[in-house]
Design an enzyme around this catalytic site. Structure first.
Site, PDB file in Angstrom:
ATOM      1  N   ASP A  10       1.008  -1.134  -0.080  1.00 33.36           N
ATOM      2  CA  ASP A  10      -0.110  -0.074   0.236  1.00 33.36           C
ATOM      3  C   ASP A  10       0.895   1.207   0.042  1.00 33.36           C
ATOM      4  O   ASP A  10       2.127   1.014   0.371  1.00 33.36           O
ATOM      5  CB  ASP A  10      -0.910   0.052   1.278  1.00 33.36           C
ATOM      6  N   SER A  11       0.229   2.419  -0.455  1.00 31.19           N
ATOM      7  CA  SER A  11       1.183   3.765  -0.404  1.00 31.19           C
ATOM      8  C   SER A  11       1.495   4.008   1.159  1.00 31.19           C
ATOM      9  O   SER A  11       2.828   4.493   1.110  1.00 31.19           O
ATOM     10  CB  SER A  11       0.182   4.779  -0.840  1.00 31.19           C
ATOM     11  N   CYS A  73      -4.373  -1.799  -1.748  1.00 32.14           N
ATOM     12  CA  CYS A  73      -4.660  -0.386  -2.230  1.00 32.14           C
ATOM     13  C   CYS A  73      -5.581  -0.053  -3.404  1.00 32.14           C
ATOM     14  O   CYS A  73      -5.289  -0.546  -4.380  1.00 32.14           O
ATOM     15  CB  CYS A  73      -3.190   0.144  -2.780  1.00 32.14           C
ATOM     16  N   GLU A 151      -2.947   8.814   7.682  1.00 29.48           N
ATOM     17  CA  GLU A 151      -1.442   8.760   7.770  1.00 29.48           C
ATOM     18  C   GLU A 151      -0.649   9.354   8.785  1.00 29.48           C
ATOM     19  O   GLU A 151       0.119   8.796   9.189  1.00 29.48           O
ATOM     20  CB  GLU A 151      -1.012   9.134   6.100  1.00 29.48           C
ATOM     21  N   CYS A 179     -10.951   2.505   0.330  1.00 26.74           N
ATOM     22  CA  CYS A 179      -9.667   3.012   0.653  1.00 26.74           C
ATOM     23  C   CYS A 179      -9.321   2.292   1.774  1.00 26.74           C
ATOM     24  O   CYS A 179      -9.754   2.438   2.963  1.00 26.74           O
ATOM     25  CB  CYS A 179      -9.329   4.540   0.621  1.00 26.74           C
ATOM     26  N   HIS A 181      -6.657   2.854   3.820  1.00 24.14           N
ATOM     27  CA  HIS A 181      -6.596   3.812   4.987  1.00 24.14           C
ATOM     28  C   HIS A 181      -7.756   4.035   5.811  1.00 24.14           C
ATOM     29  O   HIS A 181      -7.575   4.045   7.108  1.00 24.14           O
ATOM     30  CB  HIS A 181      -6.247   5.088   4.225  1.00 24.14           C
TER      31      HIS A 181
HETATM   32  N1  DGL Z   1      -4.658   3.129   0.664  1.00 21.88           N
HETATM   33  C1  DGL Z   1      -4.946   3.433  -0.676  1.00 21.88           C
HETATM   34  C2  DGL Z   1      -6.026   2.915  -1.085  1.00 21.88           C
HETATM   35  O1  DGL Z   1      -6.667   2.031  -0.622  1.00 21.88           O
HETATM   36  C3  DGL Z   1      -4.371   4.746  -0.905  1.00 21.88           C
HETATM   37  C4  DGL Z   1      -4.442   6.104  -0.273  1.00 21.88           C
HETATM   38  C5  DGL Z   1      -3.605   7.123  -0.678  1.00 21.88           C
HETATM   39  O2  DGL Z   1      -2.247   6.824  -0.795  1.00 21.88           O
HETATM   40  O3  DGL Z   1      -4.171   8.105  -1.267  1.00 21.88           O
HETATM   41  O4  DGL Z   1      -6.538   3.677  -2.124  1.00 21.88           O
END
Ligand code: DGL
Length: 218
Positions: A10-11, A73, A151, A179, A181
């Site tokens: 993931d990012s 992600c 984050e 997402c 996150h």
């Molecule tokens: N956690 C990621 C997702 O599921 C990306 C969040 C991000 O880096 O903007 O989309």
């Protein structure tokens, strides 16, 4: 016998929540986690940029001996997984907004999808809506600053609550966390939505899919 090794990407911190769920369900796995703290959040970047960022990371997973990659992600999955599958010879399990189950569950005919701007603008997401949510109204609240907020561990509870109240007032009875996150604030969203809307995210089906992939490896 050595453990099967998989990569999770993931990012940023979103992937950690997915790892927690995977470890609970499949404890005897070796998991290599990679993120991209230098470039998070991905959700407001261009697809070409994100592609450049993830390529060397996926290459590293293969060099590390991973046998599958969980793309934890939604932003990468919805925009790039097709190309990444052609580029890298390794099974990939993606995560994308649970539009289909949400459209099946709604009684009001209105669902809300919380996701990054780049996920919402992807062809894959459009396809999901056209194919699975015909006749369902799909609300897309502005969550563009949520990933960074999570984050940095600076969750503004009221801001999140207001967004959820807004979609519920427009009759959404299913809220999709699109997402990873946002999995970290799932409890908060559930509290706000309690008794009025279901909150769903794709960890369970992703784990089921991962089990199928693992079964084919041995
Ligand atoms: N956690 C990621 C997702 O599921 C990306 C969040 C991000 O880096 O903007 O989309």
């Amino acid at each position: 016998m050595s453990k099967v090794k998989i990569g999770v990407f993931d990012s940023g911190v979103g992937g950690q929540s997915v790892i927690n769920a995977i470890q609970k369900a499949i404890p005897d796995l070796e998991i290599i986690y990679k993120d991209d703290k230098a470039h998070v959040p991905y959700g407001s970047r261009s697809v070409a940029q994100i592609h450049e960022f993830v390529r060397p990371i996926f290459r590293e997973f293969i060099d590390d001996g991973c046998q599958a990659i969980v793309v934890a992600c939604n932003t990468v999955t919805t925009n790039l997984i097709k190309g990444l599958r052609q580029e890298f010879d390794i099974p990939m399990i993606g995560m994308e907004p649970a539009v289909k189950p949400a459209a099946q569950q709604t009684e009001s005919g209105v669902i809300a999808v919380c996701a990054t701007p780049r996920t919402l603008s992807s062809k894959r997401y459009r396809w999901l809506k056209e194919n699975y949510a015909e006749g369902v109204e799909v609300l897309e609240p502005d969550c563009s600053d949520w990933a960074l907020m999570i984050e940095r561990n600076r969750v503004e509870r009221e801001k999140v609550a207001n967004r959820i109240e807004e979609v519920i007032s427009k009759k959404a009875d299913v809220v999709v966390l699109g997402c990873t996150h946002y999995h970290w604030i799932e409890e908060l969203i559930r509290e706000v939505a309690s008794g009025r809307a279901e909150v769903i995210q794709p960890e369970a089906p992703v784990i089921a899919q991962l089990k199928l992939v693992l079964a084919q490896l041995v």
